[in-house]
Design a protein around this motif. Structure first.
Motif, PDB file in Angstrom:
ATOM      1  N   GLU A   1       2.113   1.546  -3.358  1.00 57.05           N
ATOM      2  CA  GLU A   1       0.902   2.132  -4.373  1.00 57.05           C
ATOM      3  C   GLU A   1       0.517   3.552  -4.268  1.00 57.05           C
ATOM      4  O   GLU A   1       0.380   4.578  -5.060  1.00 57.05           O
ATOM      5  N   ALA A   2       0.554   4.089  -2.873  1.00 51.35           N
ATOM      6  CA  ALA A   2       0.337   5.334  -2.316  1.00 51.35           C
ATOM      7  C   ALA A   2       1.344   6.137  -3.087  1.00 51.35           C
ATOM      8  O   ALA A   2       1.177   7.590  -3.521  1.00 51.35           O
ATOM      9  N   SER A   3       2.636   5.852  -3.138  1.00 51.26           N
ATOM     10  CA  SER A   3       3.814   6.542  -3.718  1.00 51.26           C
ATOM     11  C   SER A   3       3.426   6.812  -5.176  1.00 51.26           C
ATOM     12  O   SER A   3       3.493   7.917  -5.695  1.00 51.26           O
ATOM     13  N   VAL A   4       3.102   5.622  -5.807  1.00 52.94           N
ATOM     14  CA  VAL A   4       2.996   5.333  -7.042  1.00 52.94           C
ATOM     15  C   VAL A   4       1.620   6.470  -7.564  1.00 52.94           C
ATOM     16  O   VAL A   4       1.845   7.156  -8.506  1.00 52.94           O
TER      17      VAL A   4
ATOM     18  N   LYS B   1      12.643   6.768  -1.633  1.00 55.64           N
ATOM     19  CA  LYS B   1      11.730   7.290  -0.517  1.00 55.64           C
ATOM     20  C   LYS B   1      11.065   6.401   0.025  1.00 55.64           C
ATOM     21  O   LYS B   1      10.691   6.582   1.254  1.00 55.64           O
ATOM     22  N   VAL B   2      10.530   5.386  -0.406  1.00 57.43           N
ATOM     23  CA  VAL B   2       9.837   4.288   0.203  1.00 57.43           C
ATOM     24  C   VAL B   2      10.471   2.730   0.346  1.00 57.43           C
ATOM     25  O   VAL B   2      10.844   2.381   1.703  1.00 57.43           O
TER      26      VAL B   2
ATOM     27  N   ARG C   1      15.007   6.032  14.361  1.00 54.92           N
ATOM     28  CA  ARG C   1      14.958   7.416  14.641  1.00 54.92           C
ATOM     29  C   ARG C   1      15.513   7.632  16.013  1.00 54.92           C
ATOM     30  O   ARG C   1      14.958   8.198  16.947  1.00 54.92           O
TER      31      ARG C   1
ATOM     32  N   ALA D   1       5.024   9.300  -8.082  1.00 52.06           N
ATOM     33  CA  ALA D   1       6.575   9.076  -7.880  1.00 52.06           C
ATOM     34  C   ALA D   1       7.129   8.325  -9.092  1.00 52.06           C
ATOM     35  O   ALA D   1       6.338   7.319  -9.648  1.00 52.06           O
ATOM     36  N   THR D   2       8.078   8.562  -9.283  1.00 53.32           N
ATOM     37  CA  THR D   2       9.068   7.750 -10.577  1.00 53.32           C
ATOM     38  C   THR D   2       9.453   6.609  -9.904  1.00 53.32           C
ATOM     39  O   THR D   2       9.553   6.335  -8.384  1.00 53.32           O
TER      40      THR D   2
ATOM     41  N   PRO E   1      14.155   3.164   2.906  1.00 60.72           N
ATOM     42  CA  PRO E   1      13.754   3.685   4.185  1.00 60.72           C
ATOM     43  C   PRO E   1      13.141   2.550   4.756  1.00 60.72           C
ATOM     44  O   PRO E   1      13.321   2.197   5.975  1.00 60.72           O
ATOM     45  N   MET E   2      12.025   1.892   4.245  1.00 60.99           N
ATOM     46  CA  MET E   2      11.223   0.921   5.017  1.00 60.99           C
ATOM     47  C   MET E   2      11.962  -0.301   5.161  1.00 60.99           C
ATOM     48  O   MET E   2      11.585  -0.976   5.898  1.00 60.99           O
TER      49      MET E   2
ATOM     50  N   THR F   1       0.953  -1.181   0.000  1.00 60.37           N
ATOM     51  CA  THR F   1       0.030  -0.091  -0.139  1.00 60.37           C
ATOM     52  C   THR F   1       0.975   1.298  -0.009  1.00 60.37           C
ATOM     53  O   THR F   1       0.629   2.198  -0.795  1.00 60.37           O
ATOM     54  N   ALA F   2       2.054   1.440   0.842  1.00 52.87           N
ATOM     55  CA  ALA F   2       2.787   2.356   0.941  1.00 52.87           C
ATOM     56  C   ALA F   2       3.144   2.695  -0.712  1.00 52.87           C
ATOM     57  O   ALA F   2       3.615   3.854  -1.079  1.00 52.87           O
TER      58      ALA F   2
ATOM     59  N   GLN G   1      12.181   7.454  -7.407  1.00 55.91           N
ATOM     60  CA  GLN G   1      11.802   8.180  -6.268  1.00 55.91           C
ATOM     61  C   GLN G   1      11.144   7.289  -5.290  1.00 55.91           C
ATOM     62  O   GLN G   1      11.369   7.264  -4.188  1.00 55.91           O
ATOM     63  N   THR G   2      10.459   6.226  -5.903  1.00 58.93           N
ATOM     64  CA  THR G   2       9.801   5.326  -4.895  1.00 58.93           C
ATOM     65  C   THR G   2      11.001   4.497  -4.393  1.00 58.93           C
ATOM     66  O   THR G   2      10.729   4.012  -2.999  1.00 58.93           O
TER      67      THR G   2
END
Lengths: 370, 649
Positions: free
Chosen positions: B242-245, B257-258, B334, B249-250, B261-262, B239-240, B253-254
């Motif tokens: 898909e949300a990015s796309v 950024k997704v 973090r 997002a290219t 990190p995840m 889902t994350a 980028q996905t």
């Protein structure tokens, strides 16, 4: 003569023909077939088999079957169906998150199906955004960076996108949570973040894929109210997917009911409840409290000869439940009018019968009084 | 419990009619295996001693491999493959190692310790700094500072190269199912290959030295880098993505950024695993002249001298712990990094400052010579516990090892092959059965039948003991949470330790015998088996357990009728893992008297005339590994009998 007027009043005009705004989304003959050699199946004779037989014979599943509809600008359009009915696939086809097998999609006049990857990205970046059932938040980013994600993708400078994100966060009632991480928020608040993320890019169209089905009933009710408020305030075109009929009736200006990939009925909540297109839809709406959905138009009848036509006047659009105080306050039947002319009358017994929510459809004309 | 049984008379008296309707009675399940064993026993008694394949040091394959080695040595500087590819690889990797090594050696010892501690502080705060600093300081205390730095350099070089290749491949495999399907079989083979098997080809192509040691280490440490990274990327919430796309997002980028990190935490685990694998391999790579701690350990092992190898062994363990904590600390989500720069900076500066004050070499007076007292302790232990250890050793040797070895070496080769074929077919199906048979025949063709049977004997005995111990401990842990809590840190520690460490106590207790290898492999393979069994049993859904308990099952019934059947896959996986790990250890056990293929491999590196035999023995260990893996892995992949029935119905 009055008889005819009553009949005419029940004929709700075709919503698409109503002159209320331009077309935001136009979908024509959309198909999505999952499986090997989808194209060949689409053009072959097997396509009319029922889903199980199709899967057995070709290994394919037709998730969306020949779906056609229009969404007007500013409309709240709900697609409702049980799980596996193809509604989630349908909404993903709109921005080609899932590639449709056949059909035409236009969003604000632009042909989505033939858009180049770059044009498609532009469409997703600026015009259409989506809210997901499981939120799809990025756990490693603070709320503000989640909301600003769409702007970040567009290379908006950091200060600018944070300013915008803060704005949107206060719009969805999350001011003060910008520096939290998603896992520190409750489910309802997380979905508000999802909502804010979709709003932040200021899209023309918002797609909701069962956004509240993972939430508790009480929170779900709050969020539905939130969406209704947002729809009223920001006036965006919204396509809302749900499997919950009461949600669909509450939110939808028009509702498309899907079954096995096809739309079985498309209409206003009233039309669906009052005149289900087939047994499937009838079964769905059986338990709906009709007095809360239907308007007086659906229960008014030709006045009897000796009836007094000097009771209170109410509009035909009035929901039955809302007519209760008036009918209780007067011994005379209510006169139902539309466009200044009388279309019928409703008395206490009619209202009571409607509120008793009997399973069969109310058929005012054929009902005899004993 | 009996009371419960008498209280419930409402047991349905007659079997359900569905069973009765079956026209033909099926044979009881045990008939086929019993007949099979009886037939095999009969054949064995008739043909015993015929068609055996006794070992011959001068077998044709060995001589041929010797010739190949000689040809390669003669043509190393003329053949284009070597001239333009392999030699450059060797030079490049060797150069990288030299650079890393020179860099680390250039740091004065206080500076190296302080910088490590500072890195620890930066990554995870005070505790990590302490563990990292003390871990590196222990190299000096143990008197092996220079060798430790060599090992560190070799490990870092190999890890760097592994990650350079492994991480991008892992990300690619995580995003593309096709790539994943393509590289999985290769990784499978790399992971079941016993470590000794790489060394022969390494020497052939890269000669002995740091370059070939680095490559051998890479082969060993790259699979987890790829596999875990792929898993990490694959598991990123769809889902994350898909949300990015959906926000336009290219792909890049996905990914940035997704995905990354995840997946960061799991990718850190991949890095960690890679380091741990590399650390255990650099020791074995000492056999092909890798510099560092490994040579002490190999020397100690081959002389059965615990005092020589213990400091080096401890240094490796401490290095492993320090690096493990350091790397895992970076995975913490973090952490407030900024506040730590100050402390880390002060630490680093202090270390560098100290290096001007303290002597350049780690002073000998600060060392703690543990060799002699350890030797004394081992000698005392060996004499004091002689009766007990001898008894255990003799019972295992006379009762299990010798009879089984006699059976395997005196059977005709075709009978063993037939038994393997039938067994594998029954457990895993036709294709794995023929793969296993092919491996066994190839071992025979390599001229290593007898030694392979010896190794197989040791492996089988060790596997049986491992599974018994693993099942018992795993079930105990699954049943008693308090015991599990006690056992878990021990298992964690055991799994981060390099393999050969387990030879230390085994050697101290039992000297150089075959049983030493058995003992070491059991200790080595039990932890993962325990963990898999425990997780499998705990993975049985709580509702099913409750349903069984509420219908009055005893604990034993619950275990046999519910938990074991439902944890079947996990238990079979545990058996498979246990077998592969045991084989790896038994081969290494060749260093301490296990004989068989391991010993052949070792003598291949020490004696030039045995090169061919060592090389062939390395290949034979791979073949044995694949054979054992195929026999057992199929069982895990194949649906259980119940599922098969359901599919037919």
């Amino acid at each position: 003569m009055l008889e005819e007027t009553v009949e005419a009043a029940r004929q709700v005009p075709d919503p698409a023909a109503r002159p209320s705004g331009s077309t935001a989304i136009d979908v024509r003959g959309l198909w999505k077939i999952f499986g090997p050699r989808a194209d060949r199946v689409l053009n072959g004779p097997d396509i009319h088999l029922d889903p199980n037989a199709l899967l057995e014979k070709t290994g394919c599943t037709a998730a969306v079957r020949d779906v056609t509809f229009e969404v007007r600008a500013g409309e709240m359009f709900v697609v409702m169906g049980l799980s596996g009915s193809g509604k989630s696939t349908l909404v993903r086809c709109l921005t080609r998150l899932i590639e449709p097998t056949a059909g035409k999609i236009h969003i604000a006049g632009e042909d989505v199906c033939s858009a180049s990857p770059a044009a498609l990205r532009e469409l997703r970046r600026h015009r259409v955004s989506m809210v997901f059932q499981h939120f799809g938040l990025l756990p490693h980013r603070r709320v503000v960076d989640n909301v600003a994600y769409g702007l970040e993708i567009q290379r908006v400078p950091k200060a600018e996108r944070h300013r915008r994100a803060e704005e949107i966060l206060s719009l969805v009632g999350l001011a003060g949570h910008a520096q939290s991480y998603p896992d520190q928020l409750s489910g309802g608040m997380q979905q508000r973040v999802g909502l804010a993320r979709a709003l932040a890019v200021d899209p023309q169209v918002m797609l909701f894929d069962e956004p509240f089905s993972a939430l508790d009933p009480l929170i779900r009710r709050d969020m539905q109210a939130e969406v209704v408020r947002l729809h009223r305030d920001v006036g965006k075109t919204m396509v809302f997917i749900t499997h919950d009929l009461s949600e669909a009736l509450k939110l939808g200006q028009r509702i498309a009911i899907m079954r096995d990939g096809a739309v079985v009925q498309l209409g206003t909540p009233e039309e669906l409840v009052a005149a289900p297109a087939d047994d499937y839809v009838a079964d769905f709406v059986r338990d709906v409290a009709k007095s809360e959905v239907l308007s007086l138009r659906w229960i008014c009848r030709t006045p009897a000869e000796n009836e007094h036509l000097d009771g209170p006047v109410m509009n035909a659009e009035t929901i039955i439940k809302d007519a209760v105080p008036a009918v209780l306050g007067s011994a005379r039947p209510i006169r139902v009018v539309e466009g200044g002319s009388l279309v019928g009358v409703v008395d206490r017994l009619d209202i009571l019968a409607a509120m008793a929510a009997r399973p069969e459809r109310p058929r005012p004309g054929s009902r005899s009084r004993s | 419990m009996t009371a419960q049984a008498t209280v419930s008379p409402a047991v349905p008296p007659a079997p359900p009619p569905a069973v009765r309707r079956r026209p033909r009675e099926r044979l009881p399940r045990f008939v086929l295996p019993v007949v099979g064993v009886a037939v095999a026993a009969g054949l064995y008694l008739v043909f015993r001693g015929t068609a055996t394949l006794p070992h011959d040091d001068g077998a044709a394959p060995f001589l041929f491999l010797n010739d190949v080695r000689d040809w390669v040595d003669d043509n190393r500087n003329e053949n284009p493959l070597f001239l333009y590819l392999i030699n450059y690889l060797r030079l490049g990797i060797g150069g990288l190692f030299d650079a890393v090594s020179a860099g680390l050696h250039a740091l004065p010892w206080p500076a190296l310790i302080a910088l490590t501690a500072a890195a620890g502080w930066l990554a995870g705060g005070r505790r990590v700094a302490l563990v990292a600093g003390l871990g590196f300081a222990s190299f000096g205390v143990l008197g092996v500072f220079a060798a430790s730095v060599d090992t560190l350099a070799l490990t870092l070089t190999a890890v760097l190269l592994s990650l350079l290749v492994g991480l991008p491949l892992g990300v690619w495999a995580g995003r593309s199912r096709r790539v994943r399907r393509l590289i999985t079989p290769a990784l499978d083979v790399m992971q079941i290959m016993p470590t000794f098997a790489y060394l022969g080809p390494m020497v052939l192509f890269f000669q002995i030295g740091p370059a070939s040691a680095t490559v051998a280490t890479m082969i060993y440490s790259i699979p987890p880098a790829i596999r875990i990274t792929a898993l990490a990327v694959e598991q990123v919430s769809p889902t994350a993505i898909e949300a990015s796309v959906s926000l336009g997002a290219t792909r890049w980028q996905t990914l940035r950024k997704v995905h990354l990190p995840m997946a960061r935490r799991t990718i850190t685990l991949a890095v960690n695993q890679t380091i741990m694998m590399a650390l255990s391999m650099v020791v074995i790579a000492a056999l092909i002249a890798a510099p560092g701690l490994g040579s002490d350990i190999i020397r100690g092992l081959s002389r059965a001298n615990v005092g020589v190898m213990l400091p080096a062994g401890l240094a490796i363990v401490f290095m492993g712990i320090a690096l493990d904590r350091l790397v895992m600390a970076t995975a913490a989500p973090r952490s407030p990094r900024r506040s730590r720069y100050g402390a880390a900076g002060v630490l680093a500066a202090a270390g560098i400052g100290l290096s001007f004050v303290l002597p350049a070499e780690y002073p000998e007076s600060w060392e703690w010579r543990i060799g002699p007292p350890v030797d004394d302790a081992v000698r005392w232990m060996q004499s004091a516990w002689y009766d007990v250890t001898e008894a255990i050793k003799n019972i295992a040797t006379e009762g299990l090892l010798n009879p089984l070895q006699n059976l395997l070496t005196s059977s005709p080769w075709w009978l063993v092959a037939l038994a393997v074929l039938v067994l594998a077919w029954r457990v895993s199906g036709a294709v794995p059965a023929f793969t296993a048979l092919g491996c066994l025949l190839a071992v025979a063709l390599l001229g290593l039948w007898e030694h392979s049977m010896e190794t197989l004997t040791t492996v089988l005995v060790a596997v049986v003991l491992t599974l018994l111990a693993g099942l018992a401990l795993g079930v105990a842990a699954a049943r008693h949470p308090r015991y599990a809590a006690l056992q878990r840190p021990l298992l964690d520690a055991a799994q981060t330790m390099p393999a050969f460490i387990y030879l230390l106590p085994a050697l101290a207790l039992f000297g150089t015998t075959r049983f030493t290898a058995v003992f070491a492999s059991v200790v080595y393979a039990v932890p993962p088996v325990v963990r898999l069994v425990e997780d499998g049993i705990k993975g049985v859904p709580q509702t099913v357990v409750e349903a069984a308990l509420s219908s009055g099952s005893t604990t034993r019934q619950l275990l046999w009728k519910v938990q074991f059947p439902m944890a079947r896959r996990a238990i079979l996986l545990a058996a498979n893992q246990g077998i592969v790990m045991t084989l790896a250890m038994v081969v290494v056990g060749g260093l301490v008297g296990a004989g068989g293929l391991g010993f052949d491999v070792v003598s291949g590196f020490s004696q030039s005339s045995d090169f061919g035999m060592g090389f062939a023995a390395g290949a034979a260990t791979v073949l044995l590994g694949i054979m054992l893996d195929r026999i057992t892995q199929g069982a895990e992949r194949r649906p259980s009998p119940q599922q098969q029935k359901m599919r037919i119905a």
